[in-house]
Motif scaffolding. Structure first.
Motif, PDB file in Angstrom:
ATOM      1  N   ASP A 120      37.618  41.951  25.778  1.00  0.00           N
ATOM      2  CA  ASP A 120      36.418  42.132  26.600  1.00  0.00           C
ATOM      3  C   ASP A 120      35.205  41.372  26.086  1.00  0.00           C
ATOM      4  O   ASP A 120      34.063  41.746  26.378  1.00  0.00           O
ATOM      5  CB  ASP A 120      36.087  43.624  26.743  1.00  0.00           C
ATOM      6  N   ALA A 121      35.442  40.306  25.328  1.00  0.00           N
ATOM      7  CA  ALA A 121      34.321  39.460  24.919  1.00  0.00           C
ATOM      8  C   ALA A 121      33.658  38.888  26.164  1.00  0.00           C
ATOM      9  O   ALA A 121      34.336  38.511  27.119  1.00  0.00           O
ATOM     10  CB  ALA A 121      34.812  38.331  24.016  1.00  0.00           C
ATOM     11  N   PRO A 122      32.322  38.842  26.195  1.00  0.00           N
ATOM     12  CA  PRO A 122      31.639  38.377  27.410  1.00  0.00           C
ATOM     13  C   PRO A 122      31.918  36.914  27.716  1.00  0.00           C
ATOM     14  O   PRO A 122      32.145  36.101  26.821  1.00  0.00           O
ATOM     15  CB  PRO A 122      30.157  38.603  27.091  1.00  0.00           C
ATOM     16  N   MET A 123      31.887  36.611  28.994  1.00  0.00           N
ATOM     17  CA  MET A 123      32.019  35.238  29.450  1.00  0.00           C
ATOM     18  C   MET A 123      30.636  34.645  29.644  1.00  0.00           C
ATOM     19  O   MET A 123      29.670  35.362  29.922  1.00  0.00           O
ATOM     20  CB  MET A 123      32.750  35.187  30.803  1.00  0.00           C
ATOM     21  N   ILE A 152      38.617  31.427  37.248  1.00  0.00           N
ATOM     22  CA  ILE A 152      39.063  32.251  36.122  1.00  0.00           C
ATOM     23  C   ILE A 152      37.881  33.019  35.534  1.00  0.00           C
ATOM     24  O   ILE A 152      37.961  34.233  35.282  1.00  0.00           O
ATOM     25  CB  ILE A 152      39.729  31.373  35.036  1.00  0.00           C
ATOM     26  N   ALA A 153      36.771  32.309  35.324  1.00  0.00           N
ATOM     27  CA  ALA A 153      35.590  32.946  34.744  1.00  0.00           C
ATOM     28  C   ALA A 153      35.071  34.078  35.630  1.00  0.00           C
ATOM     29  O   ALA A 153      34.701  35.155  35.143  1.00  0.00           O
ATOM     30  CB  ALA A 153      34.495  31.907  34.508  1.00  0.00           C
ATOM     31  N   LEU A 154      35.046  33.845  36.925  1.00  0.00           N
ATOM     32  CA  LEU A 154      34.571  34.875  37.846  1.00  0.00           C
ATOM     33  C   LEU A 154      35.465  36.096  37.842  1.00  0.00           C
ATOM     34  O   LEU A 154      34.989  37.238  37.876  1.00  0.00           O
ATOM     35  CB  LEU A 154      34.464  34.295  39.257  1.00  0.00           C
ATOM     36  N   ARG A 155      36.782  35.882  37.798  1.00  0.00           N
ATOM     37  CA  ARG A 155      37.705  37.015  37.788  1.00  0.00           C
ATOM     38  C   ARG A 155      37.563  37.823  36.498  1.00  0.00           C
ATOM     39  O   ARG A 155      37.646  39.060  36.510  1.00  0.00           O
ATOM     40  CB  ARG A 155      39.149  36.528  37.944  1.00  0.00           C
ATOM     41  N   VAL A 156      37.376  37.139  35.381  1.00  0.00           N
ATOM     42  CA  VAL A 156      37.180  37.845  34.114  1.00  0.00           C
ATOM     43  C   VAL A 156      35.886  38.649  34.150  1.00  0.00           C
ATOM     44  O   VAL A 156      35.846  39.815  33.727  1.00  0.00           O
ATOM     45  CB  VAL A 156      37.165  36.852  32.923  1.00  0.00           C
ATOM     46  N   GLN A 157      34.836  38.043  34.683  1.00  0.00           N
ATOM     47  CA  GLN A 157      33.569  38.764  34.794  1.00  0.00           C
ATOM     48  C   GLN A 157      33.715  40.010  35.660  1.00  0.00           C
ATOM     49  O   GLN A 157      33.177  41.069  35.326  1.00  0.00           O
ATOM     50  CB  GLN A 157      32.500  37.834  35.371  1.00  0.00           C
ATOM     51  N   PHE A 191      41.728  33.234  26.756  1.00  0.00           N
ATOM     52  CA  PHE A 191      43.024  33.912  26.795  1.00  0.00           C
ATOM     53  C   PHE A 191      43.898  33.416  25.649  1.00  0.00           C
ATOM     54  O   PHE A 191      43.891  32.238  25.301  1.00  0.00           O
ATOM     55  CB  PHE A 191      43.725  33.651  28.129  1.00  0.00           C
ATOM     56  N   LYS A 192      44.663  34.349  25.078  1.00  0.00           N
ATOM     57  CA  LYS A 192      45.579  34.033  23.990  1.00  0.00           C
ATOM     58  C   LYS A 192      47.012  34.285  24.444  1.00  0.00           C
ATOM     59  O   LYS A 192      47.294  35.248  25.160  1.00  0.00           O
ATOM     60  CB  LYS A 192      45.283  34.906  22.764  1.00  0.00           C
ATOM     61  N   ASP A 193      47.918  33.419  24.011  1.00  0.00           N
ATOM     62  CA  ASP A 193      49.329  33.603  24.334  1.00  0.00           C
ATOM     63  C   ASP A 193      49.818  34.918  23.735  1.00  0.00           C
ATOM     64  O   ASP A 193      49.602  35.180  22.544  1.00  0.00           O
ATOM     65  CB  ASP A 193      50.162  32.455  23.771  1.00  0.00           C
ATOM     66  N   LEU A 194      50.473  35.736  24.554  1.00  0.00           N
ATOM     67  CA  LEU A 194      51.025  36.998  24.069  1.00  0.00           C
ATOM     68  C   LEU A 194      52.533  36.874  23.853  1.00  0.00           C
ATOM     69  O   LEU A 194      53.050  37.269  22.816  1.00  0.00           O
ATOM     70  CB  LEU A 194      50.721  38.124  25.062  1.00  0.00           C
TER      71      LEU A 194
END
Length: 204
Positions: A120-123, A152-157, A191-194
């Motif tokens: 949940d780090a801010p964009m 992508i940025a908007l969806r994360v926000q 995003f980090k590879d899981l």
């Protein structure tokens, strides 16, 4: 619940929601679904892309991946008249005799997706300058990448505003020596590879 299990369970539950669409839609697309423990199998018989008929979320409870389980899911697809279905199984739930199981039911290796997560780090705020206009063919790839990055940025926000602490997504894993711009854009967005998840294709 670790992040791999969380991502699998959330995705399975999200997929199963399509079985709650309007009856006319369910009938028109031939949508049916069944739960197997915490796993789900979805059949969309009339989907020409054969993308939405998926089985996933298995091996996360007291229903391990086994020949018996795969046989029950295959029977569900046969009864539904499904032309093809994809089994999405992360590597940590595959049993030691998986090669024998998939051979027993004729499951063929498909592509591989990369599951990614972001905390949940801010964009950084996104300011869009989108406009309607002609795009020079030489600029089409860079424009597409820029638009995808903004989306992508908007969806994360939106997810962060809704109180989410984790955001998960996926995209195709490129072949050796190739590149997937969508994967690059997701990584740049934090995003980090899981894990990598190969899918297995069943056909009657």
């Amino acid at each position: 619940m670790d992040l791999v299990e969380l991502a699998e369970v959330v995705e399975a539950n999200l997929m199963f929601r399509i079985t709650g669409l309007e009856p006319s839609v369910l009938e028109g697309l031939g949508i049916t679904g069944r739960r197997f423990g915490r796993g789900v199998a979805i059949s969309v018989r009339e989907d020409p892309s054969q993308f939405w008929s998926k089985a996933q979320g298995f091996g996360r409870d007291d229903v391990p991946v086994s020949s018996e389980l795969i046989g029950e899911v295959v029977e569900f697809y046969r009864e539904a008249g499904t032309p093809a279905a994809n089994f999405h199984l992360p590597p940590d739930v595959l049993p030691g005799d998986w090669d024998g199981i998939r051979a027993e039911y004729g499951l063929e290796a498909g592509g591989t997706i990369v599951k990614l997560v972001r905390d949940d780090a801010p964009m950084v705020d996104v300011e869009s300058s989108l406009r309607i206009g002609a795009v020079d063919p030489s600029d089409s790839e860079s424009v597409r990448a820029w638009v995808e990055t903004q989306m992508i940025a908007l969806r994360v926000q939106d997810a962060l505003k809704a109180g989410c602490t984790w955001v998960a997504t996926e995209t195709g894993k490129p072949a050796e020596g190739e590149q997937n711009p969508s994967l690059d854009n997701l990584r740049r967005a934090g995003f980090k590879d899981l894990y990598d998840r190969q899918f297995w294709i069943w056909r009657p």
